[in-house]
Design a protein around this motif. Sequence first.
Motif, PDB file in Angstrom:
ATOM      1  N   TYR A  28       0.734  -1.209  -0.227  1.00 62.03           N
ATOM      2  CA  TYR A  28      -0.194   0.101  -0.084  1.00 62.03           C
ATOM      3  C   TYR A  28       0.744   1.374   0.024  1.00 62.03           C
ATOM      4  O   TYR A  28       0.511   2.342  -0.786  1.00 62.03           O
ATOM      5  CB  TYR A  28      -0.979   0.068   1.339  1.00 62.03           C
ATOM      6  CG  TYR A  28      -1.710   1.433   1.364  1.00 62.03           C
ATOM      7  CD1 TYR A  28      -2.800   1.671   0.648  1.00 62.03           C
ATOM      8  CD2 TYR A  28      -1.347   2.190   2.193  1.00 62.03           C
ATOM      9  CE1 TYR A  28      -3.575   2.701   0.692  1.00 62.03           C
ATOM     10  CE2 TYR A  28      -2.045   3.423   2.569  1.00 62.03           C
ATOM     11  CZ  TYR A  28      -3.114   3.638   1.582  1.00 62.03           C
ATOM     12  OH  TYR A  28      -3.710   4.625   1.671  1.00 62.03           O
ATOM     13  N   THR A  29       1.988   1.244   0.828  1.00 63.83           N
ATOM     14  CA  THR A  29       2.901   2.445   0.853  1.00 63.83           C
ATOM     15  C   THR A  29       3.397   2.607  -0.472  1.00 63.83           C
ATOM     16  O   THR A  29       3.660   3.856  -0.874  1.00 63.83           O
ATOM     17  CB  THR A  29       3.941   2.382   2.140  1.00 63.83           C
ATOM     18  OG1 THR A  29       2.944   1.864   3.315  1.00 63.83           O
ATOM     19  CG2 THR A  29       4.629   3.418   2.278  1.00 63.83           C
ATOM     20  N   ASN A  30       3.950   1.526  -1.129  1.00 63.76           N
ATOM     21  CA  ASN A  30       4.497   1.536  -2.518  1.00 63.76           C
ATOM     22  C   ASN A  30       3.499   2.308  -3.499  1.00 63.76           C
ATOM     23  O   ASN A  30       3.913   3.043  -4.258  1.00 63.76           O
ATOM     24  CB  ASN A  30       5.092   0.210  -2.796  1.00 63.76           C
ATOM     25  CG  ASN A  30       6.482   0.192  -2.288  1.00 63.76           C
ATOM     26  OD1 ASN A  30       7.064   1.138  -1.741  1.00 63.76           O
ATOM     27  ND2 ASN A  30       6.990  -1.084  -2.491  1.00 63.76           N
ATOM     28  N   TRP A  31       2.337   1.917  -3.521  1.00 66.83           N
ATOM     29  CA  TRP A  31       1.107   2.489  -4.415  1.00 66.83           C
ATOM     30  C   TRP A  31       1.191   3.838  -3.849  1.00 66.83           C
ATOM     31  O   TRP A  31       0.893   4.564  -4.900  1.00 66.83           O
ATOM     32  CB  TRP A  31      -0.038   1.445  -4.063  1.00 66.83           C
ATOM     33  CG  TRP A  31      -1.215   2.088  -4.753  1.00 66.83           C
ATOM     34  CD1 TRP A  31      -1.556   1.770  -6.054  1.00 66.83           C
ATOM     35  CD2 TRP A  31      -2.046   2.849  -4.442  1.00 66.83           C
ATOM     36  NE1 TRP A  31      -2.591   2.481  -6.561  1.00 66.83           N
ATOM     37  CE2 TRP A  31      -3.177   3.170  -5.406  1.00 66.83           C
ATOM     38  CE3 TRP A  31      -2.455   3.377  -3.008  1.00 66.83           C
ATOM     39  CZ2 TRP A  31      -4.255   4.108  -5.213  1.00 66.83           C
ATOM     40  CZ3 TRP A  31      -3.419   4.565  -2.987  1.00 66.83           C
ATOM     41  CH2 TRP A  31      -4.481   4.746  -4.270  1.00 66.83           C
ATOM     42  N   LEU A  32       1.121   4.420  -2.633  1.00 71.53           N
ATOM     43  CA  LEU A  32       0.825   5.818  -2.565  1.00 71.53           C
ATOM     44  C   LEU A  32       1.998   6.382  -2.879  1.00 71.53           C
ATOM     45  O   LEU A  32       1.837   7.807  -3.161  1.00 71.53           O
ATOM     46  CB  LEU A  32       0.783   5.586  -0.999  1.00 71.53           C
ATOM     47  CG  LEU A  32       0.162   7.019  -0.137  1.00 71.53           C
ATOM     48  CD1 LEU A  32      -1.242   7.162  -0.776  1.00 71.53           C
ATOM     49  CD2 LEU A  32       0.140   6.897   1.196  1.00 71.53           C
ATOM     50  N   ALA A  33       3.135   5.927  -2.746  1.00 69.05           N
ATOM     51  CA  ALA A  33       4.471   6.663  -3.192  1.00 69.05           C
ATOM     52  C   ALA A  33       4.265   6.800  -4.598  1.00 69.05           C
ATOM     53  O   ALA A  33       4.774   7.963  -5.260  1.00 69.05           O
ATOM     54  CB  ALA A  33       5.621   5.914  -2.732  1.00 69.05           C
ATOM     55  N   LEU A 140       8.439  12.786  -0.398  1.00 68.45           N
ATOM     56  CA  LEU A 140       8.151  11.359  -1.250  1.00 68.45           C
ATOM     57  C   LEU A 140       9.441  10.588  -0.921  1.00 68.45           C
ATOM     58  O   LEU A 140       9.145   9.290  -0.769  1.00 68.45           O
ATOM     59  CB  LEU A 140       8.163  11.664  -2.662  1.00 68.45           C
ATOM     60  CG  LEU A 140       7.863  10.597  -3.558  1.00 68.45           C
ATOM     61  CD1 LEU A 140       6.758   9.812  -3.076  1.00 68.45           C
ATOM     62  CD2 LEU A 140       7.856  10.835  -4.967  1.00 68.45           C
ATOM     63  N   GLN A 141      10.634  11.105  -0.668  1.00 67.52           N
ATOM     64  CA  GLN A 141      11.532  10.146  -0.331  1.00 67.52           C
ATOM     65  C   GLN A 141      11.459   9.599   0.905  1.00 67.52           C
ATOM     66  O   GLN A 141      11.550   8.421   1.096  1.00 67.52           O
ATOM     67  CB  GLN A 141      12.961  11.040  -0.112  1.00 67.52           C
ATOM     68  CG  GLN A 141      13.581  11.251  -1.740  1.00 67.52           C
ATOM     69  CD  GLN A 141      14.756  12.463  -1.716  1.00 67.52           C
ATOM     70  OE1 GLN A 141      15.223  12.679  -0.328  1.00 67.52           O
ATOM     71  NE2 GLN A 141      15.120  12.985  -2.758  1.00 67.52           N
ATOM     72  N   ASN A 142      10.814  10.393   1.980  1.00 66.17           N
ATOM     73  CA  ASN A 142      10.626   9.897   3.398  1.00 66.17           C
ATOM     74  C   ASN A 142       9.599   8.692   3.183  1.00 66.17           C
ATOM     75  O   ASN A 142       9.568   7.685   3.970  1.00 66.17           O
ATOM     76  CB  ASN A 142      10.193  11.101   4.322  1.00 66.17           C
ATOM     77  CG  ASN A 142      11.294  11.795   4.537  1.00 66.17           C
ATOM     78  OD1 ASN A 142      12.688  11.376   4.458  1.00 66.17           O
ATOM     79  ND2 ASN A 142      11.113  13.000   4.985  1.00 66.17           N
ATOM     80  N   LEU A 143       8.397   8.901   2.397  1.00 64.62           N
ATOM     81  CA  LEU A 143       7.437   7.960   2.166  1.00 64.62           C
ATOM     82  C   LEU A 143       8.217   6.486   1.653  1.00 64.62           C
ATOM     83  O   LEU A 143       7.345   5.694   1.869  1.00 64.62           O
ATOM     84  CB  LEU A 143       6.369   8.528   1.479  1.00 64.62           C
ATOM     85  CG  LEU A 143       5.075   7.692   1.111  1.00 64.62           C
ATOM     86  CD1 LEU A 143       4.404   7.640   2.522  1.00 64.62           C
ATOM     87  CD2 LEU A 143       4.155   8.250   0.032  1.00 64.62           C
ATOM     88  N   LYS A 144       8.932   6.625   0.743  1.00 60.20           N
ATOM     89  CA  LYS A 144       9.570   5.416   0.095  1.00 60.20           C
ATOM     90  C   LYS A 144      10.245   4.678   1.285  1.00 60.20           C
ATOM     91  O   LYS A 144      10.296   3.415   1.082  1.00 60.20           O
ATOM     92  CB  LYS A 144      10.349   5.973  -1.253  1.00 60.20           C
ATOM     93  CG  LYS A 144       9.656   6.269  -2.283  1.00 60.20           C
ATOM     94  CD  LYS A 144      10.641   6.624  -3.398  1.00 60.20           C
ATOM     95  CE  LYS A 144       9.842   6.945  -4.689  1.00 60.20           C
ATOM     96  NZ  LYS A 144      10.662   7.250  -5.721  1.00 60.20           N
ATOM     97  N   TYR A 145      10.873   5.344   2.004  1.00 61.45           N
ATOM     98  CA  TYR A 145      11.664   4.633   3.047  1.00 61.45           C
ATOM     99  C   TYR A 145      10.762   4.233   4.153  1.00 61.45           C
ATOM    100  O   TYR A 145      11.398   3.343   4.953  1.00 61.45           O
ATOM    101  CB  TYR A 145      12.753   5.733   3.784  1.00 61.45           C
ATOM    102  CG  TYR A 145      14.003   5.987   2.861  1.00 61.45           C
ATOM    103  CD1 TYR A 145      14.773   4.699   2.332  1.00 61.45           C
ATOM    104  CD2 TYR A 145      14.373   7.067   2.558  1.00 61.45           C
ATOM    105  CE1 TYR A 145      15.853   5.078   1.552  1.00 61.45           C
ATOM    106  CE2 TYR A 145      15.341   7.383   1.565  1.00 61.45           C
ATOM    107  CZ  TYR A 145      16.068   6.338   1.184  1.00 61.45           C
ATOM    108  OH  TYR A 145      17.241   6.592   0.541  1.00 61.45           O
ATOM    109  N   PHE A 146       9.472   4.556   4.309  1.00 64.32           N
ATOM    110  CA  PHE A 146       8.743   4.161   5.565  1.00 64.32           C
ATOM    111  C   PHE A 146       8.621   2.738   5.549  1.00 64.32           C
ATOM    112  O   PHE A 146       8.384   2.222   6.501  1.00 64.32           O
ATOM    113  CB  PHE A 146       7.441   5.115   5.328  1.00 64.32           C
ATOM    114  CG  PHE A 146       6.255   4.702   6.268  1.00 64.32           C
ATOM    115  CD1 PHE A 146       6.603   5.088   7.541  1.00 64.32           C
ATOM    116  CD2 PHE A 146       5.278   4.107   6.092  1.00 64.32           C
ATOM    117  CE1 PHE A 146       5.524   4.704   8.711  1.00 64.32           C
ATOM    118  CE2 PHE A 146       4.292   3.772   6.870  1.00 64.32           C
ATOM    119  CZ  PHE A 146       4.552   4.095   8.212  1.00 64.32           C
TER     120      PHE A 146
END
Length: 394
Positions: A28-33, A140-146
Amino acid sequence: MEFYQRNRRWKLLLVLVAIIIGAASFIYTNWLARKMAEEEHRSVALWAEATRRLSSPIDTPDDNISFLSHIVESNSDIPIILTDSTLNILASANIDYTEARKAQNLQEELQKMISEKEPIEIILSETETQYIYYRDSKTLQNLKYFPLIQISVIALFIVVAYFIFNASRKAEQNQVWVGMSKETAHQLGTPISSLMAWIELLKTQDIDPELIREFEKDINRLEKITERFSKIGSKPELSTEDLRKTIVSTVTYLQRRTSQKVRFEMRFPDDKSFNTPHNPALISWVIENLCKNAIDAMSNAGNISLSLHDDDKYIYFDVSDNGKGIPKTQFKSIFTPGFTTKKRGWGLGLSLTKRIIEIYHQGKIFIKQSEIGKGTTFRIILRKPVFFNKNLKY
């Protein structure tokens, strides 16, 4: 065996649920990113179009110029570099740099942008084209590492929960063992005292003395068993004695009460002592457990070999049989409380054996080798007196 497998299935189920939750969160997080990256691309494209139109105000109505300026100025997060067709930097936004190294910092940032994303063209005229290079915003970078952080937290939670669960379970098992052991010792006390009185009475009768001596040996054995149970839960007294004598005494007793189809072979020199701090009653219990398991594995017919050798620090005690063997998948689980391959029994024998060796005697017990259809060798490692209570690695 069934109890052990049921507990293991529950553990695997909990781990599987945690993995599913982590995987779903990761997806889900990858989709959101990806969605956010697409939105940022559209924002940069809009920024590029606004820049193009501001560069040609003649083609743009006056009432739209302020709106376009607002679009250009509203980007406060996405790093952007504007260049001409020869990659000369014309402008930049949202890039950290020091004034002393501004040109170098911008060039380094430009190279990163070139390697990450395709630029957006701004066609100003037939002869003039500019390019906007950009990369993901910090958000967005932080979201990818999340997701990685989230999976790490979940993994840490699983590990901590596993160790807490194991510690709690072991503490509960210890309490059960201690209570059961002391109650068993207490219950055995009365009939043993009664049997001893009956032995004294038999001595006054016309009874074969050899028969009475054998009765006395069995009663003494019951006393030792009672002593063993009474020691569970309390720190046993260890004395530095010859391990060879403990082994010989235990095997001699077992030989007279085991099928003649079972052969015991003791392989160690008679003229050498193997002194180590140990409790003879508890070590005798260990030997009995290993030998009885070997007898069961051989279906009451076969050879049991007991051998001793040493080096400067340790004494190595091996118990081997030519029974059915143990699968490698069970090498560790065989010492787990509740694990058993027998139709009868609680699966506590080898777990108690491990406890006696590793907790009470600072030793090590493991399956040295085993082959299906050929037999198994258990190895016990005990410390020599001078190395007892020292932090040594086996």
